[in-house]
Design a protein around this motif. Structure first.
Motif, PDB file in Angstrom:
ATOM      1  N   GLY A  18      -8.293  16.451   5.880  1.00 23.84           N
ATOM      2  CA  GLY A  18      -6.548  15.962   5.739  1.00 23.84           C
ATOM      3  C   GLY A  18      -5.884  15.927   7.108  1.00 23.84           C
ATOM      4  N   LEU A  19      -4.657  15.611   7.212  1.00 24.17           N
ATOM      5  CA  LEU A  19      -3.993  15.335   8.617  1.00 24.17           C
ATOM      6  C   LEU A  19      -3.031  15.966   8.439  1.00 24.17           C
ATOM      7  CD1 LEU A  19      -2.167  12.202   8.311  1.00 24.17           C
ATOM      8  CD2 LEU A  19      -3.911  12.331   6.576  1.00 24.17           C
ATOM      9  N   TYR A  20      -2.240  15.923   9.702  1.00 27.38           N
ATOM     10  CA  TYR A  20      -0.873  16.417   9.895  1.00 27.38           C
ATOM     11  C   TYR A  20      -0.360  15.296  10.814  1.00 27.38           C
ATOM     12  CZ  TYR A  20       2.838  19.321  11.595  1.00 27.38           C
ATOM     13  OH  TYR A  20       4.134  19.772  12.038  1.00 27.38           O
ATOM     14  N   LEU A  21       0.933  14.864  10.288  1.00 27.13           N
ATOM     15  CA  LEU A  21       1.544  13.848  10.782  1.00 27.13           C
ATOM     16  C   LEU A  21       2.524  14.299  11.667  1.00 27.13           C
ATOM     17  CD1 LEU A  21       1.609  10.856  11.283  1.00 27.13           C
ATOM     18  CD2 LEU A  21       3.137  10.770   9.365  1.00 27.13           C
ATOM     19  N   ASN A  22       2.512  14.272  13.182  1.00 28.50           N
ATOM     20  CA  ASN A  22       3.532  14.762  13.904  1.00 28.50           C
ATOM     21  C   ASN A  22       4.705  13.724  14.029  1.00 28.50           C
ATOM     22  OD1 ASN A  22       1.810  17.109  14.888  1.00 28.50           O
ATOM     23  ND2 ASN A  22       0.802  15.441  15.871  1.00 28.50           N
ATOM     24  N   GLY A  23       5.918  14.241  14.293  1.00 30.62           N
ATOM     25  CA  GLY A  23       6.998  13.430  14.267  1.00 30.62           C
ATOM     26  C   GLY A  23       8.213  13.946  13.548  1.00 30.62           C
ATOM     27  N   ALA A  24       8.977  12.902  13.025  1.00 29.56           N
ATOM     28  CA  ALA A  24      10.350  13.327  12.325  1.00 29.56           C
ATOM     29  C   ALA A  24       9.960  14.026  11.067  1.00 29.56           C
ATOM     30  CB  ALA A  24      11.126  12.275  11.711  1.00 29.56           C
ATOM     31  N   SER A  25       9.069  13.820  10.398  1.00 28.56           N
ATOM     32  CA  SER A  25       8.662  14.591   9.071  1.00 28.56           C
ATOM     33  C   SER A  25       7.996  15.581   9.046  1.00 28.56           C
ATOM     34  CB  SER A  25       8.044  13.523   7.998  1.00 28.56           C
ATOM     35  OG  SER A  25       7.047  13.085   8.286  1.00 28.56           O
ATOM     36  N   SER A  26       6.924  15.564  10.032  1.00 30.57           N
ATOM     37  CA  SER A  26       6.055  16.709  10.420  1.00 30.57           C
ATOM     38  C   SER A  26       5.503  17.184   9.117  1.00 30.57           C
ATOM     39  CB  SER A  26       6.614  17.881  11.052  1.00 30.57           C
ATOM     40  OG  SER A  26       7.254  17.618  12.219  1.00 30.57           O
ATOM     41  N   ARG A  27       4.725  16.362   8.364  1.00 32.80           N
ATOM     42  CA  ARG A  27       4.030  16.492   6.966  1.00 32.80           C
ATOM     43  C   ARG A  27       2.478  16.617   7.043  1.00 32.80           C
ATOM     44  NH1 ARG A  27       6.814  12.389   2.707  1.00 32.80           N
ATOM     45  NH2 ARG A  27       5.365  13.581   1.516  1.00 32.80           N
ATOM     46  N   MET A  28       1.999  17.587   6.154  1.00 29.94           N
ATOM     47  CA  MET A  28       0.746  17.607   6.120  1.00 29.94           C
ATOM     48  C   MET A  28       0.128  16.941   4.918  1.00 29.94           C
ATOM     49  SD  MET A  28      -1.765  21.108   6.365  1.00 29.94           S
ATOM     50  CE  MET A  28      -1.305  21.431   4.596  1.00 29.94           C
ATOM     51  N   TYR A  29      -1.038  16.160   4.805  1.00 26.46           N
ATOM     52  CA  TYR A  29      -1.327  15.348   3.718  1.00 26.46           C
ATOM     53  C   TYR A  29      -2.957  15.783   3.569  1.00 26.46           C
ATOM     54  CZ  TYR A  29       2.514  12.181   4.222  1.00 26.46           C
ATOM     55  OH  TYR A  29       3.618  11.982   4.091  1.00 26.46           O
ATOM     56  N   ASP A  30      -3.304  15.974   2.209  1.00 24.54           N
ATOM     57  CA  ASP A  30      -4.766  16.429   1.799  1.00 24.54           C
ATOM     58  C   ASP A  30      -4.998  15.497   0.586  1.00 24.54           C
ATOM     59  OD1 ASP A  30      -3.698  17.805  -0.167  1.00 24.54           O
ATOM     60  OD2 ASP A  30      -3.970  19.587   0.775  1.00 24.54           O
ATOM     61  N   ALA A  31      -6.339  15.811   0.018  1.00 22.85           N
ATOM     62  CA  ALA A  31      -6.387  14.986  -1.187  1.00 22.85           C
ATOM     63  C   ALA A  31      -5.825  15.110  -2.364  1.00 22.85           C
ATOM     64  CB  ALA A  31      -8.051  15.197  -1.503  1.00 22.85           C
ATOM     65  N   ASP A  59       5.785   7.338   6.876  1.00 20.92           N
ATOM     66  CA  ASP A  59       4.603   8.122   7.054  1.00 20.92           C
ATOM     67  C   ASP A  59       3.462   7.493   6.729  1.00 20.92           C
ATOM     68  OD1 ASP A  59       6.451  10.340   7.816  1.00 20.92           O
ATOM     69  OD2 ASP A  59       6.089  11.384   6.273  1.00 20.92           O
ATOM     70  N   VAL A  60       2.565   7.848   5.933  1.00 18.28           N
ATOM     71  CA  VAL A  60       1.296   7.294   5.643  1.00 18.28           C
ATOM     72  C   VAL A  60       1.333   6.202   4.583  1.00 18.28           C
ATOM     73  CG1 VAL A  60      -0.168   9.070   6.776  1.00 18.28           C
ATOM     74  CG2 VAL A  60       0.431   9.292   4.235  1.00 18.28           C
ATOM     75  N   GLY A  61       2.427   6.110   3.726  1.00 14.14           N
ATOM     76  CA  GLY A  61       2.593   5.195   2.641  1.00 14.14           C
ATOM     77  C   GLY A  61       2.296   5.706   1.294  1.00 14.14           C
ATOM     78  N   ALA A  86      11.410   1.123   3.913  1.00 12.88           N
ATOM     79  CA  ALA A  86      11.266   2.207   4.684  1.00 12.88           C
ATOM     80  C   ALA A  86      11.475   2.238   5.980  1.00 12.88           C
ATOM     81  CB  ALA A  86       9.885   2.930   4.033  1.00 12.88           C
ATOM     82  N   HIS A  87      11.424   3.533   6.752  1.00 11.58           N
ATOM     83  CA  HIS A  87      11.765   3.331   8.349  1.00 11.58           C
ATOM     84  C   HIS A  87      10.625   4.285   8.889  1.00 11.58           C
ATOM     85  CE1 HIS A  87      13.018   5.716  11.853  1.00 11.58           C
ATOM     86  NE2 HIS A  87      13.095   4.494  12.123  1.00 11.58           N
TER      87      HIS A  87
END
Length: 556
Positions: A18-31, A59-61, A86-87
């Motif tokens: 998975g991945l962790y997206l740093n930034g405004a949302s700071s969200r983690m994504y996995d399968a 984010d990652v769409g 989206a922004h």
């Protein structure tokens, strides 16, 4: 403005894939992330023939891809449009996006298209179009500002879409707009004095490029937005055409903007010192690097546009109007335009060489668009203008020269400077064009051919085989076209509403593209169709304001 490149989003890749997206949302994504997407939490506005979603962070769409998938499952009617807005302050790089969406193979049908169309990290609005125009994604990259707030503001007017439109002119502007409207479910009829792509859009070859300003001004931002959209549009449309067995019309060879003299070299140095562009858009090259890229010897460096190239404009226009909802009426002279009971009545006389007599056409439509290039002033009814008022449009003669392949060392990519030279195709390479402000001669002249030869020899010394009998101005073939431009050399795309006309009467104007029609037409057609169909606009207000019709109206 200082522009326009942005830093990419920072991504932390996790051991579980998975991945962790740093930034405004700071969200983690996995399968398993798609299982937690809740479409109902995304702001949704539904209107007749369109559904609009908006979210604060792309984010990652994943939300977009899931929304697209669910919308397709619902089997929307032809002409319906899903619009997702989206922004993202810092967009992912294409490589990171591709790696991220690979977590969800069940969305691959959609994510692969998103990755392919993913724009470079450039501040501003980016319009991406999928599924033959039925899915539109508008992305705002960079800090939230007026452009994002304007885009995200609910429309106070009820959404509507015209049932029918008449377009006058089947050059690149009219053809792009007709196709765009047809893909949104609008019935289109085109009137043209010749046939599609035969007037200013009728050259054998045309270069796809933009000369970006030294300072990143709104004018430069508009040119860049148009260039990036055009590159995506032509690639996507060509892919569609190839699937139907059609010959290619777009050749993405890359394009060299040569620093052909000291003045242009200094301009490019200033341009590079004041701006930062992603290398996917352009980057500087030395003379040796430039020579390697274009396959011929050049003696100066320049700017390399890796996604640039050349098109066959006439072939493109003819392909664009091949759609079940488009009817073309060639060889027509418009004789009247009037509005009655909110419907436009357009009359025309159509010549028929086979029958030996003219046919009278009487068309009716909800809206009317004039895309007639240099013929626009003579088409415009005087009743639409105030006494003493005129359009500040002017025709500029441009002659190109057709060079036999044996008479030159053909480059492998487009070279632009004081003239452009395209790679040879079917035994001919096109160079030009002249810029003749006060010359109405529609026929090629020896003097203009000589001007093109002289400029080409100065631009690329030694590229001409001067001993070849065709390399004389007297023997060359070529073509003349008249570009339509405005007093400020900026295009026109907007509603035509004067004091003598009804407000919002459904009359529009799309012209004045000058020598950059191939670059401007796709994006401005997208923007104009947005406005005509009451959908989210592809351009922010600050750029759209530059296109308004009122600025080319002048009291004599």
């Amino acid at each position: 403005m200082i522009g326009p490149a942005l830093a990419h989003a920072e991504v932390t890749w996790l051991k579980n894939g998975g991945l962790y997206l740093n930034g405004a949302s700071s969200r983690m994504y996995d399968a398993l992330s798609p299982e937690h997407v809740q479409i109902q939490l995304v702001e949704r506005v539904a209107h007749f023939h369109q559904t609009v979603f908006a979210e604060a962070e792309f984010d990652v769409g994943l939300d977009f891809l899931t929304c697209w998938q669910n919308w397709i499952v619902q089997r929307p009617e032809p002409g319906s449009v899903l619009h997702f807005v989206a922004h993202q302050q810092h967009p992912l790089s294409r490589d990171d996006l591709e790696r991220a969406v690979s977590l969800w193979p069940q969305l691959a049908q959609f994510s692969e298209q998103l990755v392919q169309a993913w724009p470079p990290a450039v501040a501003g609005l980016h319009r991406l179009v999928f599924a033959d125009g039925q899915v539109r994604l508008t992305l705002h990259f960079g800090p939230q500002g007026d452009a994002w707030h304007d885009l995200n503001k609910p429309d106070s007017q009820p959404a509507s879409r015209p049932g029918s439109v008449v377009i006058i002119g089947a050059g690149i502007a009219g053809a792009c707009l007709a196709r765009n409207l047809a893909e949104r479910g609008v019935s289109v009829q085109i009137l043209d004095s010749l046939t599609p792509g035969q007037a200013a859009s009728g050259n054998r070859q045309g270069a796809l490029y933009a000369k970006l300003g030294v300072d990143y001004s709104p004018q430069t931002a508009l040119s860049l937005s148009a260039l990036l959209f055009a590159e995506r549009f032509y690639q996507q449309f060509q892919t569609y055409q190839s699937s139907t067995g059609q010959a290619p019309f777009f050749h993405a060879t890359g394009l060299l903007q040569l620093a052909f003299n000291d003045h242009e070299q200094q301009r490019q140095h200033k341009f590079l010192a004041r701006n930062h562009y992603p290398t996917g858009v352009l980057y500087p090259v030395t003379a040796q690097q430039a020579s390697d890229l274009v396959g011929v010897t050049v003696h100066r460096g320049g700017l390399w546009f890796p996604q640039g190239g050349w098109l066959a404009p006439s072939q493109l226009c003819q392909a664009l109007v091949q759609h079940p909802l488009i009817t073309v009426h060639p060889h027509c002279r418009v004789t009247g335009m009037a509005q009655s009971d909110r419907l436009w009545q357009i009359s025309a006389r159509q010549s028929n060489a086979t029958a030996g007599s003219d046919q009278i056409l009487n068309l009716e439509s909800d809206q009317l668009v004039i895309c007639a290039g240099a013929q626009t002033p003579e088409l415009l009814p005087q009743a639409w203008l105030a006494p003493g008022e005129r359009l500040r449009l002017k025709p500029i003669r441009g002659q190109v020269s057709h060079l036999p392949a044996a008479a030159i060392t053909s480059p492998s990519a487009v070279i632009c400077g004081s003239r452009y030279l395209n790679p040879q195709h079917d035994g001919i390479a096109v160079t030009g064009a002249t810029f003749d402000l006060r010359d109405g001669n529609p026929l090629p002249t020896t003097a203009s051919h000589q001007e093109n030869l002289t400029e080409l020899d100065s631009l690329l010394p030694g590229i001409l085989n001067t001993e070849h009998p065709a390399v004389t101005a007297e023997n060359l073939q070529g073509r003349v076209a008249f570009r339509c431009t405005t007093h400020d050399y900026q295009p026109v795309a907007g509603v035509f509403a004067t004091q003598s006309m009804k407000t919002n009467a459904g009359a529009w104007m799309f012209t004045g593209l000058g020598s950059k029609g191939l670059t401007y037409a796709p994006l401005l057609a997208e923007y104009l169709a947005d406005r005509m169909c009451s959908q989210p606009a592809a351009l922010p207000h600050a750029l759209a304001h530059r296109l308004r019709v009122e600025r080319v109206l002048q009291q004599e």
